[in-house]
Design an enzyme around this catalytic site. Structure first.
Site, PDB file in Angstrom:
ATOM      1  N   GLY A 274       0.816  -1.205   0.000  1.00 15.74           N
ATOM      2  CA  GLY A 274       0.000   0.000   0.000  1.00 15.74           C
ATOM      3  C   GLY A 274       0.849   1.252   0.000  1.00 15.74           C
ATOM      4  O   GLY A 274       2.033   1.215   0.309  1.00 15.74           O
ATOM      5  N   SER A 275       0.197   2.348  -0.329  1.00 12.97           N
ATOM      6  CA  SER A 275       0.948   3.592  -0.517  1.00 12.97           C
ATOM      7  C   SER A 275       1.389   4.177   0.816  1.00 12.97           C
ATOM      8  O   SER A 275       2.333   4.944   0.867  1.00 12.97           O
ATOM      9  CB  SER A 275       0.077   4.600  -1.255  1.00 12.97           C
ATOM     10  OG  SER A 275      -1.020   4.948  -0.446  1.00 12.97           O
ATOM     11  N   CYS A 276       0.699   3.827   1.907  1.00 11.77           N
ATOM     12  CA  CYS A 276       0.967   4.567   3.146  1.00 11.77           C
ATOM     13  C   CYS A 276       1.926   3.883   4.112  1.00 11.77           C
ATOM     14  O   CYS A 276       2.845   4.530   4.613  1.00 11.77           O
ATOM     15  CB  CYS A 276      -0.347   4.857   3.857  1.00 11.77           C
ATOM     16  SG  CYS A 276      -1.355   5.974   2.891  1.00 11.77           S
ATOM     17  N   LEU A 277       1.705   2.615   4.414  1.00  8.39           N
ATOM     18  CA  LEU A 277       2.482   2.019   5.499  1.00  8.39           C
ATOM     19  C   LEU A 277       3.983   2.102   5.237  1.00  8.39           C
ATOM     20  O   LEU A 277       4.738   2.633   6.048  1.00  8.39           O
ATOM     21  CB  LEU A 277       2.056   0.565   5.746  1.00  8.39           C
ATOM     22  CG  LEU A 277       0.646   0.343   6.327  1.00  8.39           C
ATOM     23  CD1 LEU A 277       0.441  -1.109   6.745  1.00  8.39           C
ATOM     24  CD2 LEU A 277       0.364   1.260   7.501  1.00  8.39           C
ATOM     25  N   ASP A 280       5.213   5.886   4.973  1.00  7.52           N
ATOM     26  CA  ASP A 280       5.172   6.671   6.206  1.00  7.52           C
ATOM     27  C   ASP A 280       6.162   6.136   7.245  1.00  7.52           C
ATOM     28  O   ASP A 280       6.817   6.902   7.946  1.00  7.52           O
ATOM     29  CB  ASP A 280       3.744   6.690   6.786  1.00  7.52           C
ATOM     30  CG  ASP A 280       2.794   7.441   5.854  1.00  7.52           C
ATOM     31  OD1 ASP A 280       3.280   8.046   4.878  1.00  7.52           O
ATOM     32  OD2 ASP A 280       1.571   7.418   6.102  1.00  7.52           O
TER      33      ASP A 280
END
Ligand code: NAD
Length: 442
Positions: A274-277, A280
């Site tokens: 996923g783009s976030c985990l 970030d």
């Protein structure tokens, strides 16, 4: 039941007193004669709220103490080992557990009838079946699983709350070498009917105890790593940060089974995407390091995640030493079902590994084919328009993202003449649903 308990420390004594309270006939055994005589006067050698009352109520009736282990084993149906297992800096010290096991075994030699021996001490996975069981067999001259049962039932009580924790447990982990041994534990815990329980093997029971403590320890260190970063950056109160985290639906909401929603993240598989985990966590590591505050825990989080795709492909090597020319279908290319977002999807490192090993790879996703092709334009991967085309002729199937469309796969594979290895990258399928099942963490 007639129960003997070896060791009258925090765990053994509290267990003994509470099982007596629940109606069992309990004999506590200790090598320390002072402890034993104090107990027989209903005097507790340890301070625990509520324990004195239980001793006063049951000592001399359904609760007694002795130094005579052999006699206690002879007079009971089940024996719990609750002696200490200190960590010596290198490994846990099993001296007391093995000594108790040999003594129990020697007593079983002279005992007629079936008896069950339960490890209640905290021991590393494999201890019960690799050390305790052989010690019992050797000393008794009898066979585990035939003449006696062996079980593992970890204890989760915490000192200061021990009596309350034991009388009102949150769960019961009942591990055994066979059904008969686990059934004996079920009888022991008959008075705790409402308590959720897990029936499993001894190693899983042992691991569950360590997993529970390791998770709690990790969460504390996680909070402290962020607290240190917050202090380094300035004007961040980590207690407030955590309050904000606690408000998340993952901590406050419940799933269909009534469990906290966060449990969805306590599962094993081929890794997160996923783009976030990834982005970030990586950004926070970099920011922390720039602020002079290393982030070793989060670094490990990324490192473990990078390893999972390789481990997933590694499951195929259990069946084929070389993956060259092996036909492998990779199914589900988005990072989770319900989206066409393929950023950081573990499907790509999995396909990279397969291609590098010389496998012939087909790939399919119900909605993310175009995005996958664009992000991973590997000529050696054949992107397929249908599930059927992707799995046709495959030697192995790896489900990376469990789209609903894949729920019929087990039935489809069961109809195959050939033996197809099924790798469940998310552990969402039933282990028994396909002829050859492999999953991360199995
Ligand atoms: P403890 O050291 O308080 O008590 C152990 C007792 O066993 C002592 O009284 C000792 O004299 C006795 N003993 C040793 N060898 C014996 C033998 N051969 N025969 C008879 N008695 C013998 O230990 P504890 O704190 O009760 O812990 C026991 C186990 O439970 C450990 O594995 C521990 O990790 C685990 N555990 C402890 C807690 C806790 O909060 N204390 C919680 C959960 C699990």
């Amino acid at each position: 039941m007639k129960v003997s308990i070896i060791g009258t420390g925090y765990v053994g004594l509290v267990t003994g007193a509470c099982l007596a309270e629940k109606g069992h006939d309990v004999t506590c055994v200790d090598i320390d004669p002072n402890r034993v005589s104090a107990l027989n006067r209903a005097e507790s050698p340890i301070f625990e709220a509520g324990l004195d009352d239980l001793l006063r109520a049951h000592v001399g009736r359904s609760l007694q103490a002795t130094t005579d282990l052999a006699h206690a084993v002879m007079a009971t149906d089940i024996t719990l080992i609750a002696v200490g297992t200190p960590f010596d800096g290198r490994e846990i010290d099993l001296t007391a557990v093995l000594r108790a096991s040999r003594q129990i075994g020697a007593a079983l030699k002279a005992k007629d009838g079936y008896h069950v021996v339960v490890v209640k001490s905290t021991v590393v996975p494999g201890t019960t079946d690799r050390h305790v069981l052989p010690a019992l067999e050797e000393a008794s001259g009898k066979r585990a699983g035939v003449d006696f049962g062996v079980a593992m039932n970890p204890e989760f009580l915490s000192e200061g709350e021990a009596v309350n924790d034991f009388l009102f447990p949150d769960r019961l982990i009942l591990g055994g070498i066979d059904e008969r041994s686990i059934d004996a534990l079920e009888r022991l815990y008959e008075p705790f009917k409402e308590v959720p329980r897990l029936r499993t093997n001894t190693r899983t029971a042992e691991m569950t105890k360590y997993a529970s403590n390791a998770l709690l320890a990790t969460l504390i260190s996680f909070s402290n790593e962020l607290a240190n970063l917050g202090a380094a950056i300035g004007e961040i109160d980590t207690i407030e940060v955590m309050r904000g985290v606690h408000l998340s639906q993952y901590f406050r909401g419940r799933n269909k089974e009534g469990l906290p929603a966060i449990t969805a993240f306590l599962a094993a598989g081929c890794g997160f995407g996923g783009s976030c985990l990834t982005k970030d966590v990586s950004a926070l590591i970099a920011h922390g390091e720039a602020a002079g505050n290393p982030m070793p825990l989060l670094r490990s989080v990324i490192r473990v995640n990078q390893e999972q795709p390789r481990r997933t492909v590694g499951l195929l090597r259990k069946h084929w030493p070389s993956l060259a020319d092996l036909k492998v279908a990779v199914l589900g290319l988005s990072f989770k079902p319900g989206t066409n977002d393929v950023r950081e999807s573990p499907a790509f490192p999995i396909m990279r590994e397969l291609v590098d090993e010389g496998a012939v790879v087909t790939a399919y996703d119900p909605v993310a084919l175009h995005e996958a092709r664009t992000l991973f334009p590997e000529p050696k991967v054949r992107y397929c328009e249908t599930l059927e085309e992707a799995i046709n002729g495959a030697d192995a199937v790896i489900v990376v993202t469990p789209w609903q469309e894949f729920s019929g796969l087990p039935a489809r594979l069961n109809g195959e003449q050939r033996r197809v290895v099924f790798v469940d990258g998310r552990r969402t399928f039933d282990k028994g649903s396909v002829p050859v099942y492999e999953g991360v963490g199995l």
